[in-house]
Structure formats: C-alpha cells, structure tokens
Scaffold this motif. Structure first.
Motif, mmCIF file in Angstrom:
data_model
loop_
_atom_site.group_PDB
_atom_site.id
_atom_site.type_symbol
_atom_site.label_atom_id
_atom_site.label_comp_id
_atom_site.label_asym_id
_atom_site.label_seq_id
_atom_site.Cartn_x
_atom_site.Cartn_y
_atom_site.Cartn_z
ATOM 1 N N UNK A 137 -22.118 -3.024 36.676
ATOM 2 C CA UNK A 137 -22.472 -3.876 35.179
ATOM 3 C C UNK A 137 -23.370 -4.515 35.432
ATOM 4 N N UNK A 138 -24.302 -5.208 36.266
ATOM 5 C CA UNK A 138 -25.740 -6.230 36.015
ATOM 6 C C UNK A 138 -26.862 -4.442 35.670
ATOM 7 N N UNK A 139 -26.612 -3.889 36.951
ATOM 8 C CA UNK A 139 -27.748 -3.390 37.013
ATOM 9 C C UNK A 139 -28.423 -2.606 36.086
ATOM 10 N N UNK A 140 -27.356 -2.059 35.561
ATOM 11 C CA UNK A 140 -27.486 -1.374 34.502
ATOM 12 C C UNK A 140 -27.662 -1.877 32.736
ATOM 13 N N UNK A 141 -26.420 -3.045 32.772
ATOM 14 C CA UNK A 141 -26.766 -3.857 31.735
ATOM 15 C C UNK A 141 -28.769 -4.811 31.347
ATOM 16 N N UNK A 142 -29.334 -4.836 32.739
ATOM 17 C CA UNK A 142 -30.359 -5.119 32.781
ATOM 18 C C UNK A 142 -31.692 -4.160 32.467
ATOM 19 N N UNK A 143 -30.963 -2.787 32.844
ATOM 20 C CA UNK A 143 -32.742 -1.597 32.407
ATOM 21 C C UNK A 143 -31.727 -1.200 31.017
ATOM 22 N N UNK A 144 -30.684 -1.223 30.419
ATOM 23 C CA UNK A 144 -30.275 -0.712 29.179
ATOM 24 C C UNK A 144 -31.183 -2.257 27.967
ATOM 25 N N UNK A 145 -30.886 -3.231 28.617
ATOM 26 C CA UNK A 145 -32.109 -4.378 27.665
ATOM 27 C C UNK A 145 -32.841 -4.163 27.382
ATOM 28 N N UNK A 146 -33.231 -2.921 28.718
ATOM 29 C CA UNK A 146 -34.901 -2.260 28.281
ATOM 30 C C UNK A 146 -35.431 -1.705 27.302
ATOM 31 N N UNK A 147 -34.206 -0.602 27.062
ATOM 32 C CA UNK A 147 -33.477 0.599 26.711
ATOM 33 C C UNK A 147 -33.686 0.039 25.235
ATOM 34 N N UNK A 148 -32.983 -1.250 25.106
ATOM 35 C CA UNK A 148 -32.953 -1.121 23.730
ATOM 36 C C UNK A 148 -34.420 -1.854 23.505
ATOM 37 N N UNK A 149 -35.262 -2.603 24.193
ATOM 38 C CA UNK A 149 -35.969 -3.352 23.857
ATOM 39 C C UNK A 149 -37.466 -2.231 23.344
ATOM 40 N N UNK A 150 -37.540 -1.123 23.833
ATOM 41 C CA UNK A 150 -38.459 -0.392 24.065
ATOM 42 C C UNK A 150 -37.663 0.950 23.410
ATOM 43 N N UNK A 151 -36.957 1.703 23.368
ATOM 44 C CA UNK A 151 -35.906 3.474 22.842
ATOM 45 C C UNK A 151 -37.977 3.684 21.732
ATOM 46 N N UNK A 152 -37.675 4.814 23.189
ATOM 47 C CA UNK A 152 -38.403 5.710 22.016
ATOM 48 C C UNK A 152 -40.319 5.078 22.547
ATOM 49 N N UNK A 153 -40.135 4.633 23.977
ATOM 50 C CA UNK A 153 -41.755 4.529 24.038
ATOM 51 C C UNK A 153 -41.706 4.672 25.015
#
Length: 440
Positions: A137-153
C-alpha cells in the motif's frame, strides 16, 4: 492518420494536439465546490456494495455448479459436464475480478486521501484493501503520488515512460531521410526500423498479452516500464530503494508486512482448503484484477495522441492533461460499457479529472468530469480515447514503439518511424528545440 508514398518517401497527415497553457486554477475553478467533499460513510458503502456483488457472484456460481450433474440436467456427452463447470467458473473469475478491481480502485483512492477527511482512516482502509489484493500500500502510494506530480515527464514520471530511439538501440535519426516530428520517413529508414523492432501482428499480440498478465508484478518487483533512470534492481519492497525518502522507511516496512500477511493467508488457505479451491476462488480472479489494472492504466497513459514532455516544457497542468478518458468495455456494447464503468467506479472514464484533482472521490468524479470537459473544450482540448479493451491494447501496443532522443515535446512513433500526432500551441510563438511548430 492517412499516408501517401512517393519517390521512396512516405508522408502522413498528422493529428494536431493542442499543448495547453492552462493554469491549475483554470482547471480547478471549473469544478463545482461540492465535488471536493469526501465522506467516509459514503465511501464505505461502496466497499460493502463491491463485497455484496462479489458474494452474489460466488453464491450464484456455487448454486449453478450444484446443478451441473446428470441428476439435474441431461447433456449429450459426459465430457460436457466438466466443460460446463469450467465455463461456469471461468465466468465467475471474470466477473469477480472485474468487481474486485472496484475494491482496488477504492484502496487507490485511500492512497490519494480521497476516501475520507481522515488520514488515519484513509491509510488504514487502504492498507487492508491493498494488502488483501497483494499490493504494498504505502510503497505504491508514494510512487503513485510522484506519478501524479509528473505525469508525462520523461525523467520524473514513474511508470509508462516511453523508451527512446537510443534506449532501444535503433538506427540514429537521420534528418535527411526522416522528419523529427514523424510526418515523413524514407522507405530505407522505414525498413531499418521495422527490422530492428521486429514489428509483426503476432509479436504485438504476444507482447500485449504478456504485458497484461505480468506487467503489474513486474513493475513492483523490477520496475518494468518504470522510470529508466532508476538503477537496476529497483523495486517497491526495498525500504532503501531510490524512489523512497529516508523518512518513509517505516511506511515501506509496514507495506511489506501487509504482503507477508497476504502470502501467509494464501498459503494457509491452500493448506486448509486445497490448491485448486484457492486457485479457482481467489487466484484466478486475482490475476484478472492485475489484468484490468494494467489494461486500464496502460490505455490511460499510452496512445499516439498523447504528448510526453522533457523538463523545459513540462508543467503540472500539462502533465495532468497528458492522459485520456476511456469507456472500459465500451467496445463490447453500451450495456457492457455501463457495467465496466460501474464495476470499476469510473476510474477509466474520469481519469483526466482524477489527474487534475486526485482527492475528488469517484462518486463525485462524474459530475466534476463533465464540468472539466466543458472548460477543456473551450480551450480546444478533447481528451477522450477509444473504448478500453483488448483490441485497443493491441492497437496502442503496435502504434507506440519509441520517442525521439531530441525535442522537448514528444509523441510516440510506430515501427515505421511515423507519428500520428504533432504538437500545436495556442500562443503566438512556440518551438520545440528549434523546430517550428504549427500555430493555431
């Protein structure tokens, strides 16, 4: 995208993608204020709903299984009885996996703090649901938040990052034989690229199938399709992995504990009830959940229509709008499209809105999406892709092969070196690494 060939050069007429200059305020102000409200009670009722539906599917399958015998029905051949049972439980696994994906979506909302106003409730519920589905849960939550912050980067996004020409070992770009934006390419270069990429319908079909079946665990375990700058061996279970900060170490360990308990539960169930029972009731639906997760997210972020950005052209609004809404199962008809949307709580149908504001709960996302679409249409932007399904995965997998090493706004090229889309700016002057861009 249409094409014509003359004098050994193929030229295509490309779609135009408007590169947005909207601010996050522009986007958020279009959404009604009440759509941002979160309710733990209302969110919990959707968990109950999903569990009731799954229980109903199990009860129905069990009852029908008891009727598949010569005492209840007469079939012309004895082998048809096990065949009927196989079909019944295959249907059970499909529908259970589809609605269990809804539980996965709710756990995902917990990670975005969209389940309730309480961080403790969000993380507690998310940890339980995701652990039960084999997700740290937390591991994916953390990297998924980074994905949202930098989608398409190209260097900051966490998943579905395109591979460049050089990363695939393709022949170097030759400006005398091909257009950097992918509007034309010589027959010579086209042949070289196709040979290097091994483009074939069977290859695309096998690649897409492998992606759907093993893509999710491969991403968690070895960063498959993830950020290319991470070192080899990067995974979501190592508290010291490069994508985690030191203060997040305890959260990663807690996630790992959830996975250990999940594995212990599956192992204990196999010991108690037998492998085939666990395989039939849980493991096959679990594989379906992984399949739907990859299918949905892959199609949300991968398409010849979508731009990818290098740092100089990236902004959060541009990243948030570098995704597509799709009607899951819509290609199978309106009824299946409605079921697919309801079972997975609209995660595929309202995904653009989800990237604009990930704290909006799914039950408010429909209204919020409608409002956001109206604002985007005013800016000449439409972010709706073809319905999500296997045929679309195959098409996208075949059309999205690589991006160029040069340029700051990139679109996928296919195995022929042609791109379906080119960027266009709404303002008076814009260029991409010195290349003149269409203006609208």
């Amino acid at each position: 995208m249409s094409d014509r060939s003359e004098k050994g050069v193929t030229t295509v007429k490309q779609n135009v993608c408007v590169i947005p200059d909207l601010t996050i305020k522009d986007l958020l102000s279009a959404i009604p204020a009440h759509c941002f409200k979160r309710s733990a009670l209302r969110s919990s009722l959707y968990i109950v709903y999903d569990l009731v539906v799954i229980s109903g599917i199990y009860k129905t399958a069990t009852y029908l299984d008891s009727l598949i015998s010569p005492e209840h029905i007469s079939l012309p051949h004895p082998l048809l009885y096990p065949a009927a049972r196989l079909s019944l439980w295959a249907g059970y696994s499909f529908w259970t996996g589809l609605f269990a994906t809804g539980l996965w979506v709710i756990a995902h909302e917990c990670g975005h703090q969209a389940f309730s106003e309480s961080k403790l409730i969000n993380n507690s519920v998310g940890w339980v649901l995701h652990s039960a589905l084999g997700v740290p849960y937390h591991s994916w939550r953390i990297t998924h938040a980074k994905h949202h912050a930098s989608t398409g980067h190209m260097t900051q996004d966490q998943v579905f990052v395109p591979k460049t020409r050089s990363q695939l070992g393709l022949p170097s770009f030759d400006p005398t034989k091909e257009d950097i934006l992918g509007s034309s390419v010589s027959d010579e270069v086209m042949k070289e690229l196709k040979e290097a990429l091994g483009d074939s319908p069977i290859g695309a079909m096998l690649g897409a199938a492998t992606y759907l079946l093993g893509g999710w665990p491969a991403y968690l375990i070895r960063n498959a399709s993830g950020q290319k700058r991470y070192p080899k061996g990067t995974n979501h279970f190592n508290p010291d992995a490069v994508m985690f900060a030191p203060h997040q170490r305890e959260s990663i360990i807690l996630s790992d504990i959830g996975i250990v308990l999940w594995l212990a539960g599956v192992t204990g169930s196999v010991y108690t009830f037998g492998f085939w029972t666990v395989f039939r009731l849980y493991l096959v639906p679990y594989l379906w959940v992984n399949h739907w997760l990859v299918l949905i997210t892959f199609l949300q972020h991968t398409d010849p229509l979508l731009p990818h950005y290098r740092a100089s052209e990236f902004s959060f609004p541009r990243g948030a709008l570098a995704t597509l809404d799709r009607n899951l199962l819509g290609g199978c008809g309106s009824i299946m499209g409605w079921i697919g949307a309801q079972a997975t709580h609209g995660i595929s149908e309202t995904h653009v809105l989800h990237h604009v504001s990930s704290k909006i709960p799914h039950y408010n996302a429909w209204e919020a999406s409608d409002a956001l679409r109206k604002r985007l249409e005013q800016a000449g932007i439409k972010l709706e892709g073809a319905p999500g399904g296997w045929s679309e995965v195959y098409r996208v997998f075949k059309e999205c092969k690589f991006v160029e090493d040069e340029g700051n706004i990139l679109f996928y090229k296919n195995a022929s070196g042609l791109a379906a889309t080119r960027p266009a700016f709404a303002d008076a002057s814009a260029s991409d690494s010195g290349i003149e861009i269409d203006k609208i």
